[in-house]
Design a protein around this motif. Structure first.
Motif, short mmCIF file in Angstrom:
data_model
loop_
_atom_site.label_atom_id
_atom_site.label_comp_id
_atom_site.label_asym_id
_atom_site.label_seq_id
_atom_site.Cartn_x
_atom_site.Cartn_y
_atom_site.Cartn_z
N MET A 1 0.84 -1.20 0.00
CA MET A 1 0.00 0.00 0.00
C MET A 1 0.87 1.24 0.00
O MET A 1 1.85 1.33 0.74
N GLU A 2 0.54 2.21 -0.83
CA GLU A 2 1.31 3.44 -0.91
C GLU A 2 1.18 4.23 0.37
O GLU A 2 0.11 4.34 0.97
N GLU A 3 2.29 4.82 0.81
CA GLU A 3 2.31 5.54 2.08
C GLU A 3 1.86 6.98 1.90
O GLU A 3 2.24 7.65 0.94
N GLY A 37 -3.01 13.25 -2.57
CA GLY A 37 -2.97 12.03 -1.78
C GLY A 37 -4.30 11.61 -1.19
O GLY A 37 -4.34 10.90 -0.18
N THR A 40 -4.79 7.76 -1.36
CA THR A 40 -3.82 7.13 -0.46
C THR A 40 -4.27 7.26 0.99
O THR A 40 -4.17 6.31 1.78
N LEU A 134 8.80 13.56 -0.77
CA LEU A 134 8.28 13.02 -2.03
C LEU A 134 9.30 13.17 -3.15
O LEU A 134 9.44 12.28 -3.99
N LYS A 137 11.76 10.46 -2.67
CA LYS A 137 11.15 9.17 -3.01
C LYS A 137 11.10 8.97 -4.52
O LYS A 137 11.50 7.92 -5.04
N GLU A 141 13.09 6.38 -7.00
CA GLU A 141 12.29 5.52 -7.88
C GLU A 141 12.76 5.67 -9.33
O GLU A 141 12.95 4.67 -10.04
N ARG A 168 6.12 13.70 -9.82
CA ARG A 168 6.74 12.44 -10.26
C ARG A 168 7.14 12.54 -11.75
O ARG A 168 8.25 12.15 -12.14
#
Length: 250
Positions: A1-3, A37, A40, A134, A137, A141, A168
């Protein structure tokens, strides 16, 4: 599950409220712009909940192919419900708990009345600590997915116009950009213009593709409009006109 990233003071408060919602069986609404989010956070509140779009849920109820009782569901973009009575009657009859997400500032009053609590998630521009985490992260990624060395934070081109979605994408682009040279940039522009070339004012329509990034770069590099004008080879009146023309993009 995405945090759900919660390092900023305001997002920490939201996460604490979400933890309380894990223990109480009430309907909850999560509001915020795209990419902040919402989904999420909804999954954090109820990890096992099924996620539905409004169209999907309405169709399943009408077709009588959904068999859920005394469970929690997540409804995305709840403002898009077109048959409110259908949904509300089904929810009441089957003792369903609803966690809904929305980008709409106001909902139909009948729909809004079912929610006991609303959590509002601010954009990343107001969550500095979250933005930093983020960024790290997504950089990790991108480095892993693209199988390349991590690049310096100063080289990352960060776009938060659509919060995490655009962040992203811009970070991945930053990594790809490291392998792109002048020839590739010109090729991209040529293909874009070739695809969209039409009408009788194409030069005027496309000149922003050159001027906007140049003005943005100059604003970052130089401290004043005087310095910008000097290094761009423009007089200050011309520079001010161009800044005004492109102000929405700058």
């Amino acid at each position: 599950m995405e945090e759900f990233i919660a390092a900023s003071p305001n997002s920490k408060e939201i996460l604490n409220s979400a933890k309380l919602l894990q223990a109480v069986n009430i309907h909850a609404l999560i509001y915020g712009d795209i990419g902040v989010g919402k989904k999420t956070l909804a999954k954090f509140i109820s990890p096992e909940a099924r996620v539905f779009s409004c169209h999907e849920l309405q169709k399943d109820i009408i077709d009588k192919v959904i068999n859920i009782e005394k469970q929690t569901i997540i409804i995305k973009k709840v403002e898009e419900i077109t048959n409110i009575d259908l949904i509300l009657n089904w929810v009441e009859k089957n003792e369903i708990r609803v966690i809904a997400t929305t980008q709409a500032k106001t909902l139909n009053s009948k729909l809004n009345d079912i929610f006991s609590i609303t959590l509002s998630i601010p954009p990343l521009s107001k969550r500095e600590e979250d933005l930093k985490l983020l960024t790290q992260k997504f950089s990790n990624e991108a480095s892993k997915v693209l199988r390349t060395e991590k690049i310096l934070p100063s080289k990352l081109m960060l776009n938060t116009s659509k919060n995490a979605h655009s962040l992203r994408k811009s970070i991945y682009f930053s990594y790809l950009f490291e392998t792109v040279g002048e020839d590739e940039i010109l090729m991209f522009l040529e293909n874009f213009m070739l695809t969209n070339l039409e009408g009788e004012n194409s030069y005027k329509d496309f000149v922003y593709l050159f001027e906007v990034p140049l003005l943005k770069a100059a604003k970052k590099k130089y401290k004043s409009q005087v310095q910008m004008a000097k290094h761009l080879g423009l007089n200050r009146i011309t520079l001010r006109k161009k800044l005004e023309i492109h102000k929405e993009l700058l």
